[in-house]
Design a protein around this motif. Structure first.
Motif, PDB file in Angstrom:
ATOM      1  N   ALA A   1     -19.817  -9.470  13.329  1.00 51.41           N
ATOM      2  CA  ALA A   1     -18.971 -10.062  12.295  1.00 51.41           C
ATOM      3  C   ALA A   1     -18.992  -9.225  11.022  1.00 51.41           C
ATOM      4  N   THR A   2     -20.169  -8.766  10.621  1.00 49.50           N
ATOM      5  CA  THR A   2     -20.282  -7.945   9.420  1.00 49.50           C
ATOM      6  C   THR A   2     -19.580  -6.612   9.611  1.00 49.50           C
ATOM      7  N   TYR A   3     -19.729  -6.042  10.820  1.00 46.61           N
ATOM      8  CA  TYR A   3     -19.078  -4.769  11.093  1.00 46.61           C
ATOM      9  C   TYR A   3     -17.556  -4.907  11.046  1.00 46.61           C
ATOM     10  N   VAL A   4     -17.047  -5.954  11.670  1.00 52.06           N
ATOM     11  CA  VAL A   4     -15.597  -6.150  11.701  1.00 52.06           C
ATOM     12  C   VAL A   4     -15.055  -6.396  10.292  1.00 52.06           C
ATOM     13  N   GLU A   5     -15.807  -7.124   9.483  1.00 53.57           N
ATOM     14  CA  GLU A   5     -15.391  -7.354   8.109  1.00 53.57           C
ATOM     15  C   GLU A   5     -15.324  -6.029   7.337  1.00 53.57           C
ATOM     16  N   ALA A   6     -16.332  -5.183   7.523  1.00 52.70           N
ATOM     17  CA  ALA A   6     -16.340  -3.884   6.852  1.00 52.70           C
ATOM     18  C   ALA A   6     -15.226  -2.985   7.388  1.00 52.70           C
ATOM     19  N   TYR A   7     -14.976  -3.086   8.695  1.00 52.01           N
ATOM     20  CA  TYR A   7     -13.885  -2.325   9.329  1.00 52.01           C
ATOM     21  C   TYR A   7     -12.558  -2.689   8.681  1.00 52.01           C
ATOM     22  N   ALA A   8     -12.322  -3.991   8.485  1.00 52.28           N
ATOM     23  CA  ALA A   8     -11.083  -4.448   7.870  1.00 52.28           C
ATOM     24  C   ALA A   8     -10.975  -3.966   6.417  1.00 52.28           C
ATOM     25  N   GLU A   9     -12.103  -3.963   5.709  1.00 51.30           N
ATOM     26  CA  GLU A   9     -12.096  -3.487   4.329  1.00 51.30           C
ATOM     27  C   GLU A   9     -11.748  -1.999   4.264  1.00 51.30           C
ATOM     28  N   GLU A  10     -12.296  -1.221   5.182  1.00 52.81           N
ATOM     29  CA  GLU A  10     -11.982   0.211   5.193  1.00 52.81           C
ATOM     30  C   GLU A  10     -10.537   0.443   5.605  1.00 52.81           C
ATOM     31  N   PHE A  11     -10.027  -0.360   6.529  1.00 49.86           N
ATOM     32  CA  PHE A  11      -8.606  -0.302   6.895  1.00 49.86           C
ATOM     33  C   PHE A  11      -7.740  -0.510   5.648  1.00 49.86           C
ATOM     34  N   GLY A  12      -8.064  -1.550   4.875  1.00 51.52           N
ATOM     35  CA  GLY A  12      -7.295  -1.853   3.677  1.00 51.52           C
ATOM     36  C   GLY A  12      -7.402  -0.770   2.618  1.00 51.52           C
ATOM     37  N   ARG A  13      -8.599  -0.196   2.455  1.00 43.61           N
ATOM     38  CA  ARG A  13      -8.780   0.875   1.468  1.00 43.61           C
ATOM     39  C   ARG A  13      -7.924   2.075   1.813  1.00 43.61           C
ATOM     40  N   SER A  14      -7.939   2.467   3.084  1.00 44.03           N
ATOM     41  CA  SER A  14      -7.169   3.634   3.493  1.00 44.03           C
ATOM     42  C   SER A  14      -5.673   3.352   3.415  1.00 44.03           C
ATOM     43  N   TRP A  15      -5.278   2.133   3.751  1.00 41.92           N
ATOM     44  CA  TRP A  15      -3.860   1.758   3.657  1.00 41.92           C
ATOM     45  C   TRP A  15      -3.376   1.876   2.220  1.00 41.92           C
ATOM     46  N   GLN A  16      -4.141   1.348   1.276  1.00 42.85           N
ATOM     47  CA  GLN A  16      -3.751   1.372  -0.124  1.00 42.85           C
ATOM     48  C   GLN A  16      -3.760   2.779  -0.704  1.00 42.85           C
ATOM     49  N   ALA A  17      -4.530   3.685  -0.097  1.00 43.42           N
ATOM     50  CA  ALA A  17      -4.606   5.060  -0.588  1.00 43.42           C
ATOM     51  C   ALA A  17      -3.454   5.925  -0.089  1.00 43.42           C
ATOM     52  N   MET A  18      -2.649   5.387   0.836  1.00 44.12           N
ATOM     53  CA  MET A  18      -1.506   6.133   1.356  1.00 44.12           C
ATOM     54  C   MET A  18      -0.459   6.348   0.262  1.00 44.12           C
ATOM     55  N   ASP A  19       0.263   7.453   0.348  1.00 50.69           N
ATOM     56  CA  ASP A  19       1.397   7.712  -0.535  1.00 50.69           C
ATOM     57  C   ASP A  19       2.609   6.978   0.043  1.00 50.69           C
ATOM     58  N   PHE A  20       2.952   5.841  -0.538  1.00 52.64           N
ATOM     59  CA  PHE A  20       3.999   5.004   0.032  1.00 52.64           C
ATOM     60  C   PHE A  20       5.387   5.631  -0.078  1.00 52.64           C
ATOM     61  N   THR A  21       5.560   6.584  -0.987  1.00 54.00           N
ATOM     62  CA  THR A  21       6.856   7.259  -1.070  1.00 54.00           C
ATOM     63  C   THR A  21       7.154   8.056   0.198  1.00 54.00           C
ATOM     64  N   ALA A  22       6.098   8.456   0.909  1.00 60.71           N
ATOM     65  CA  ALA A  22       6.302   9.182   2.164  1.00 60.71           C
ATOM     66  C   ALA A  22       7.005   8.304   3.191  1.00 60.71           C
ATOM     67  N   LEU A  23       6.776   6.991   3.138  1.00 60.94           N
ATOM     68  CA  LEU A  23       7.425   6.083   4.081  1.00 60.94           C
ATOM     69  C   LEU A  23       8.934   6.059   3.857  1.00 60.94           C
ATOM     70  N   ASP A  24       9.362   6.057   2.588  1.00 65.67           N
ATOM     71  CA  ASP A  24      10.793   6.089   2.300  1.00 65.67           C
ATOM     72  C   ASP A  24      11.420   7.370   2.835  1.00 65.67           C
ATOM     73  N   CYS A  25      10.726   8.488   2.650  1.00 62.37           N
ATOM     74  CA  CYS A  25      11.245   9.773   3.141  1.00 62.37           C
ATOM     75  C   CYS A  25      11.336   9.773   4.658  1.00 62.37           C
ATOM     76  N   ALA A  26      10.301   9.267   5.329  1.00 65.54           N
ATOM     77  CA  ALA A  26      10.302   9.212   6.793  1.00 65.54           C
ATOM     78  C   ALA A  26      11.411   8.302   7.300  1.00 65.54           C
ATOM     79  N   ALA A  27      11.602   7.156   6.652  1.00 66.70           N
ATOM     80  CA  ALA A  27      12.654   6.227   7.060  1.00 66.70           C
ATOM     81  C   ALA A  27      14.033   6.855   6.918  1.00 66.70           C
TER      82      ALA A  27
END
Length: 225
Positions: free
Chosen positions: A31-57
């Motif tokens: 449970a602790t590992y999965v919680e930390a996994y989700a936190e790292e998922f969210g950190r990396s997601w938020q660190a993405m350059d979202f303008t790249a998604l508009d360009c890709a689309a």
């Protein structure tokens, strides 16, 4: 016996746009590992350059409107995302829209893959297919967690040099793929599972975005995504 730590015992140092080691210590329970996994998922997601998604689309929508070919490729887990992309962009994007995407996964044919790998080289399994199947103005989507796989780098290089538009999905520091691609959707993480989950999420979200962009409000409200 080695010591067991929870996340709060030794929190990771987070540096924006820099891969963070995860896991850095053992965890005492799932449970602790999965919680930390989700936190790292969210950190990396938020660190993405979202303008790249508009360009890709924009690149993908332009290709679908022009009926240009779109090719996806990846190794291992990234190959499954490339294959899934073909499904969601051919079947999903077309559903209740005016688009009929032409998408082919270069990772999907074991006969071609093994023939090229055996008779030529594994590094050529994607670029060789592009040489036969693609045209200038087509699009290559290369998926690589490390961005360093030789066959991915070779495919992106060939595509760039022969008039294809290129999108890369990368993680870690992005490797050569991040700089070779016209657009890089990059996640600064260091865990293969998390990077692949992020790439899968972006693939799904992009297909759904493109689909709804060509639907009426009424069609969107009554449809399941």
């Amino acid at each position: 016996m080695s010591a067991i730590y929870d996340l709060q015992d030794q929190p990771a140092t987070t540096i924006e746009n820099t891969p963070v080691k995860f896991p850095a210590v053992p965890y005492s329970n799932a449970a602790t590992y999965v919680e930390a996994y989700a936190e790292e998922f969210g950190r990396s997601w938020q660190a993405m350059d979202f303008t790249a998604l508009d360009c890709a689309a924009e690149i993908l929508l332009d290709a679908y409107v022009r009926r240009a070919g779109v090719f996806s490729c990846g190794n291992g887990g990234s190959a499954s995302i490339a294959n899934h992309l073909q499904c969601d962009h051919v079947k999903g994007v077309r559903n209740k829209t005016d688009l009929t995407p032409r998408v082919v996964s270069l990772s999907n044919n074991v006969e071609i893959l093994t023939a090229i790998a055996n008779d030529i080289s594994y590094e050529d399994i994607f670029s060789y297919q592009l040489q036969s199947q693609s045209m200038p103005g087509d699009v290559l989507i290369a998926i690589s967690s490390s961005g360093r796989s030789a066959n991915i780098v070779r495919a992106l290089t060939w595509a760039r040099d022969n008039g294809l538009r290129t999108i890369a999905l990368t993680g870690f520091d992005g490797g050569a793929a991040r700089t070779l691609a016209e657009v890089a959707v990059h996640f600064p993480g260091s865990n293969y599972g998390i990077i692949e989950d992020l790439h899968q999420a972006v693939m799904h979200a992009m297909a759904q975005f493109l689909r709804q962009s060509r639907m009426t409000p009424a069609a969107i409200s009554e449809s399941v995504f």
